[in-house]
Design a protein around this motif. Structure first.
Motif, PDB file in Angstrom:
ATOM      1  N   GLY A  20       0.809  -1.200   0.000  1.00 25.69           N
ATOM      2  CA  GLY A  20       0.000   0.000   0.000  1.00 25.69           C
ATOM      3  C   GLY A  20       0.848   1.257   0.000  1.00 25.69           C
ATOM      4  O   GLY A  20       2.059   1.217  -0.222  1.00 25.69           O
ATOM      5  N   ILE A  21       0.224   2.374   0.261  1.00 26.30           N
ATOM      6  CA  ILE A  21       0.908   3.670   0.284  1.00 26.30           C
ATOM      7  C   ILE A  21       1.136   4.081   1.728  1.00 26.30           C
ATOM      8  O   ILE A  21       0.196   4.140   2.515  1.00 26.30           O
ATOM      9  N   ASP A  22       2.377   4.337   2.093  1.00 25.59           N
ATOM     10  CA  ASP A  22       2.735   4.881   3.398  1.00 25.59           C
ATOM     11  C   ASP A  22       3.578   6.119   3.154  1.00 25.59           C
ATOM     12  O   ASP A  22       4.699   6.013   2.655  1.00 25.59           O
ATOM     13  N   LEU A  23       3.034   7.279   3.477  1.00 26.43           N
ATOM     14  CA  LEU A  23       3.737   8.541   3.261  1.00 26.43           C
ATOM     15  C   LEU A  23       3.971   9.219   4.604  1.00 26.43           C
ATOM     16  O   LEU A  23       3.066   9.294   5.432  1.00 26.43           O
ATOM     17  N   ASN A  24       5.178   9.718   4.805  1.00 27.13           N
ATOM     18  CA  ASN A  24       5.510  10.461   6.014  1.00 27.13           C
ATOM     19  C   ASN A  24       6.099  11.792   5.576  1.00 27.13           C
ATOM     20  O   ASN A  24       7.163  11.833   4.959  1.00 27.13           O
ATOM     21  N   PHE A  25       5.404  12.890   5.878  1.00 22.94           N
ATOM     22  CA  PHE A  25       5.837  14.215   5.441  1.00 22.94           C
ATOM     23  C   PHE A  25       6.661  14.932   6.503  1.00 22.94           C
ATOM     24  O   PHE A  25       7.049  16.069   6.315  1.00 22.94           O
ATOM     25  N   GLN A  26       6.926  14.255   7.615  1.00 21.35           N
ATOM     26  CA  GLN A  26       7.716  14.855   8.692  1.00 21.35           C
ATOM     27  C   GLN A  26       9.204  14.642   8.427  1.00 21.35           C
ATOM     28  O   GLN A  26       9.602  13.669   7.813  1.00 21.35           O
ATOM     29  N   SER A  27       9.988  15.550   8.932  1.00 25.36           N
ATOM     30  CA  SER A  27      11.434  15.447   8.845  1.00 25.36           C
ATOM     31  C   SER A  27      12.018  15.869  10.178  1.00 25.36           C
ATOM     32  O   SER A  27      11.478  16.759  10.851  1.00 25.36           O
ATOM     33  N   GLU A  28      13.098  15.243  10.583  1.00 28.42           N
ATOM     34  CA  GLU A  28      13.728  15.615  11.850  1.00 28.42           C
ATOM     35  C   GLU A  28      14.261  17.042  11.825  1.00 28.42           C
ATOM     36  O   GLU A  28      14.312  17.704  12.844  1.00 28.42           O
ATOM     37  N   HIS A  29      14.659  17.528  10.668  1.00 21.75           N
ATOM     38  CA  HIS A  29      15.349  18.813  10.572  1.00 21.75           C
ATOM     39  C   HIS A  29      14.514  19.934   9.973  1.00 21.75           C
ATOM     40  O   HIS A  29      14.923  21.074   9.981  1.00 21.75           O
TER      41      HIS A  29
END
Length: 146
Positions: A20-29
């Protein structure tokens, strides 16, 4: 409101079982972007992805009013479909009552095939505010409104 994470499985042309689709738009920096562009060829699933996100955020009551039928919603090879969306609220989001949220809520819906009709059963999922965990079972609501 900003979308932090999206998970879509088993909906229309989007398979499940780890594909499926797993998207993560967060970034540590960096902060979550204000704009997210989804591009692809015709029939690639852009509208399906956006529709699934909107339905998860809106919930089952609104979903029944927004979509006439979910009879072709579940992928042909699947018996279960789900969408989970984790969001972040900001100071510019206005809420009339209550305290500001201190966590990033997740909203989710799940559809499952039933033997007694073409429309799948739609369930609201209750999820926590940390990551996108496995979702808990909610109240069963037929996707056709009954």
């Amino acid at each position: 409101m900003k979308i932090l994470e999206v998970s879509v499985e088993g909906i229309r042309g989007i398979p499940a079982s780890g594909e499926g689709i797993d998207l993560n738009f967060q970034s540590e920096h960096e902060q979550v972007p204000n704009w997210i562009v989804i591009a692809g060829r015709n029939g690639a699933g852009k509208s399906t992805l956006l529709r699934a996100i909107a339905l998860a955020i809106a919930g089952p009551a609104a979903a029944r009013n927004l979509v006439k039928s979910f009879s072709n919603w579940i992928h042909d090879r699947e018996d279960l479909a789900s969408t989970t969306v984790k969001v972040e609220f900001s100071q510019s989001d206005s809420f009339k009552t209550g305290r500001p949220m201190t966590f990033n809520p997740s909203m989710a819906l799940q559809w499952s095939r039933v033997e007694d009709g073409p429309a799948p059963v739609m369930e609201r999922k209750i999820v926590g505010g940390v990551g996108i965990p496995h979702v808990a079972r909610g109240a069963r609501i037929r996707a056709d409104g009954s």
